[in-house]
Design a protein around this motif. Structure first.
Motif, short mmCIF file in Angstrom:
data_model
loop_
_atom_site.label_atom_id
_atom_site.label_comp_id
_atom_site.label_asym_id
_atom_site.label_seq_id
_atom_site.Cartn_x
_atom_site.Cartn_y
_atom_site.Cartn_z
N UNK A 159 0.88 -1.16 0.00
CA UNK A 159 0.00 0.00 0.00
C UNK A 159 0.92 1.22 0.00
N UNK A 160 0.93 1.99 -1.10
CA UNK A 160 1.93 3.04 -1.27
C UNK A 160 1.42 4.45 -1.05
N UNK A 161 0.14 4.72 -1.19
CA UNK A 161 -0.37 6.07 -0.98
C UNK A 161 -1.86 6.01 -0.67
N UNK A 162 -2.46 7.18 -0.52
CA UNK A 162 -3.87 7.28 -0.17
C UNK A 162 -4.76 6.75 -1.27
N UNK A 163 -4.41 7.02 -2.52
CA UNK A 163 -5.22 6.57 -3.64
C UNK A 163 -6.34 7.54 -3.96
N UNK A 164 -7.27 7.11 -4.78
CA UNK A 164 -8.35 7.98 -5.22
C UNK A 164 -9.29 8.30 -4.07
N UNK A 165 -9.72 7.29 -3.33
CA UNK A 165 -10.69 7.50 -2.27
C UNK A 165 -10.28 6.86 -0.95
N UNK A 166 -9.01 6.54 -0.80
CA UNK A 166 -8.53 5.96 0.45
C UNK A 166 -8.74 4.47 0.57
N UNK A 167 -9.24 3.84 -0.45
CA UNK A 167 -9.48 2.41 -0.44
C UNK A 167 -8.30 1.70 -1.11
N UNK A 168 -8.00 0.47 -0.71
CA UNK A 168 -6.87 -0.23 -1.32
C UNK A 168 -7.24 -0.86 -2.66
N UNK A 169 -7.36 -0.04 -3.68
CA UNK A 169 -7.70 -0.57 -5.00
C UNK A 169 -6.73 -0.01 -6.04
N UNK A 170 -6.70 -0.67 -7.17
CA UNK A 170 -5.80 -0.27 -8.25
C UNK A 170 -6.61 0.10 -9.48
N UNK A 171 -6.27 1.24 -10.10
CA UNK A 171 -6.90 1.64 -11.36
C UNK A 171 -5.94 2.55 -12.11
N UNK A 172 -5.78 2.32 -13.41
CA UNK A 172 -4.99 3.21 -14.25
C UNK A 172 -5.88 4.37 -14.66
N UNK A 173 -5.59 5.56 -14.13
CA UNK A 173 -6.40 6.73 -14.43
C UNK A 173 -5.48 7.90 -14.76
N UNK A 174 -5.75 8.63 -15.84
CA UNK A 174 -4.90 9.78 -16.16
C UNK A 174 -5.12 10.95 -15.22
N UNK A 175 -6.33 11.07 -14.65
CA UNK A 175 -6.58 12.19 -13.74
C UNK A 175 -6.05 11.93 -12.33
N UNK A 176 -5.77 10.70 -11.99
CA UNK A 176 -5.21 10.36 -10.68
C UNK A 176 -4.15 9.29 -10.92
N UNK A 177 -2.91 9.70 -11.26
CA UNK A 177 -1.92 8.74 -11.75
C UNK A 177 -1.28 7.84 -10.69
N UNK A 178 -1.53 8.08 -9.41
CA UNK A 178 -0.89 7.24 -8.39
C UNK A 178 -1.93 6.38 -7.69
N UNK A 179 -2.02 5.08 -8.03
CA UNK A 179 -2.98 4.20 -7.35
C UNK A 179 -2.53 3.91 -5.92
N UNK A 180 -3.46 3.43 -5.11
CA UNK A 180 -3.18 3.21 -3.70
C UNK A 180 -2.26 2.02 -3.47
N UNK A 181 -2.37 1.00 -4.28
CA UNK A 181 -1.54 -0.19 -4.09
C UNK A 181 -0.76 -0.46 -5.37
N UNK A 182 0.30 -1.23 -5.22
CA UNK A 182 1.08 -1.61 -6.40
C UNK A 182 0.29 -2.65 -7.20
N UNK A 183 0.61 -2.74 -8.48
CA UNK A 183 -0.15 -3.61 -9.37
C UNK A 183 0.10 -5.09 -9.09
N UNK A 184 1.34 -5.47 -8.87
CA UNK A 184 1.68 -6.88 -8.65
C UNK A 184 2.13 -7.09 -7.22
#
Length: 174
Positions: A34-59
């Protein structure tokens, strides 16, 4: 007074102990970091151009990735291009160019819109040919001219209507 008691009861019902939430969310993400807060503070991953840093790593962290992460803490010039790509792919699924590339999905939508439009035109033409009765004869050009002449003879709406635009002395439009 009742409002305060109700508010306190609702807050106590919603409040979750600190350790409970973290352990349940960590069980959802497995051994991914778990590397950062993410979009909404939930531990999920999504590739988004408006929010480039997902909350967890992909692998999840594998032994190879852990070795690369230790190497990453040092001088980056000592890392090879393949190692840098492996580190990137461990953290992210796609690059910006990959997930912002056009998919061609619009072709599917436009195709279906055109199919539906053509079907509606065919339905309209079929209804016009087989269901609707023919237009009354009052729609013919000679009948409309006769109706206009009758309206002018009767001086229908002479103040600001059709008869006000007819010159009765010269029998022509003003």
């Amino acid at each position: 007074m009742a409002n305060i008691l109700l508010r306190r009861a609702l807050l106590d019902a919603v409040r979750v102990p600190v350790g409970t939430r973290a352990s349940s969310e960590l069980s959802k993400i497995g051994n991914r970091e778990w590397v950062c807060f993410g979009v909404n503070g939930q531990p999920n991953y999504a590739d988004r151009p408006d929010f480039p840093m997902p909350a967890v790593r992909f692998r999840p962290d594998t032994p190879d990735i852990k070795i690369l992460r230790e190497k990453e803490k040092g001088d980056w010039r000592k890392l090879t291009i393949e190692e840098k790509k492996a580190l990137y792919r461990a953290s992210f699924c796609q690059t910006f160019a990959e997930f912002k590339a056009p998919t061609g999905e619009w072709k599917f939508a436009v195709g279906w819109a055109l199919v539906l439009a053509s079907m509606s035109i065919w339905i309209y033409m079929g209804m016009k040919m087989f269901v609707y009765s023919p237009l009354p004869e009052s729609f013919s050009e000679e009948n409309q001219k006769a109706q206009l002449k009758r309206m002018l003879d009767l001086k229908v709406n002479p103040i600001d209507g059709l008869a006000s635009k007819w010159d009765y002395e010269n029998n022509r439009w003003k």
